[in-house]
Design an enzyme around this catalytic site. Sequence first.
Site, PDB file in Angstrom:
ATOM      1  N   LYS A 192     -51.800 -36.864  17.504  1.00 49.93           N
ATOM      2  CA  LYS A 192     -51.751 -35.419  17.232  1.00 49.93           C
ATOM      3  C   LYS A 192     -52.655 -34.712  18.239  1.00 49.93           C
ATOM      4  O   LYS A 192     -53.704 -34.168  17.891  1.00 49.93           O
ATOM      5  CB  LYS A 192     -52.218 -35.158  15.782  1.00 49.93           C
ATOM      6  CG  LYS A 192     -51.152 -35.450  14.736  1.00 49.93           C
ATOM      7  CD  LYS A 192     -50.062 -34.372  14.646  1.00 49.93           C
ATOM      8  CE  LYS A 192     -50.597 -33.101  14.011  1.00 49.93           C
ATOM      9  NZ  LYS A 192     -49.518 -32.058  13.956  1.00 49.93           N
ATOM     10  N   ASP A 253     -45.521 -47.797   6.512  1.00 49.15           N
ATOM     11  CA  ASP A 253     -44.904 -47.760   5.169  1.00 49.15           C
ATOM     12  C   ASP A 253     -43.525 -47.098   5.242  1.00 49.15           C
ATOM     13  O   ASP A 253     -42.575 -47.530   4.596  1.00 49.15           O
ATOM     14  CB  ASP A 253     -45.781 -46.984   4.172  1.00 49.15           C
ATOM     15  CG  ASP A 253     -46.700 -47.899   3.364  1.00 49.15           C
ATOM     16  OD1 ASP A 253     -46.980 -49.022   3.859  1.00 49.15           O
ATOM     17  OD2 ASP A 253     -47.138 -47.517   2.265  1.00 49.15           O
TER      18      ASP A 253
END
Length: 369
Positions: A192, A253
């Site tokens: 980011k 995940d």
Amino acid sequence: MSHSLFLLPGDGIGPEAMAEVVKIIDHMNEALGAGFVTEQGLVGGSAYDAHGAAISEDDMAKAMNADAVLFGAVGGPKWDAVPYDVRPEAGLLRLRKDLELFANLRPAICYPALANASSLKPELVEGLDILIVRELTGGVYFGEPKTITDLGNGQKRAIDTQVYDTYEIERISGVAFELARTRKNRVCSMEKRNVMKSGVLWNQVVTETHKAKFSDVVLDHMLADAGGMQLVRAPKQFDVIVTDNLFGDMLSDVAAMLTGSLGMLPSASLGAPDGKTGKRKALYEPVHGSAPDIAGKGIANPIAMIASFAMCLRYSFNKVEEADRLEKAIANVLDKGIRTGDIMAEGCTQVGTSEMGDAILAEFKALSA
Ligand code: IPM
Ligand code: MG
């Protein structure tokens, strides 16, 4: 030649899943003379109950000295109230940190037979084969300060620190580029940089490492939020994804679920090769957690644990043929329609943990014959 394996089954479904790997290890010793010597220890809540710590010093020493560690899962509601420093997860984090297992490899492969088990449309995930390379010993997991302070006005302040040094980004991106060369030769780096200084440095160092040593590999950059979106929009566009500890936790995940179930995803956590022996410290664990809701019922899916052992054969012992065969055995069993509850589909046969382990072992034996 003997190979030492230190088994840490942990909590919840960890021991059930580990038992299925032990069957395979025993078979490989008896029938193939594999020479594995196993020892077992405690980690997580089970270690806390026995020693008041998430892992004992004795077991830490054994993990340090083993050729490879096989890890099940840790945690559960039983230990929700234990002090933060000795919570079950602290055992896993200490193993990663003290063994310097900076490179976490999380392959997400969609077995053809499971394309329908994914929450995405089958055509989006059929043939999916991506590898998430997650930085594992840095970032916000370990950065200091990490505190909650009382501001004295009825307010508290919590601080976690996201911190990365150049060398940490260099070595993890090096691992990603090297692995990409053995695959489709593409790396996508996610951070980011639009919000975080650590993202700016991450982007720079990955770009420089690429230019200096790996310019034959195709490199892309994505902001991590857009990367998450792309993972569920069109996951097959990716080959290798390299990202930091926290983004890697979340994105892996997501990737796991693309494959049909969290119960399918293995992982390898590797250190740097030793200067003298070339050996890497290594820990292998399923990406799924301890699943306390189904623990002890004999219904957990042992495939992620077994596939983690296949990674162990590949990366720690260079037993590439055996690793291929074990992975093939998993695929064949799924092709035959044998399923644990989490990946059950119409027309398939539902089995429990140990039947699934037995079926994979039988298939492995047949492939070895
Ligand atoms: C994982 C887990 C761990 C993590 C937990 C159990 C500390 O979610 O391995 O992905 O956050 O790294
Ligand atoms: Mg996680």
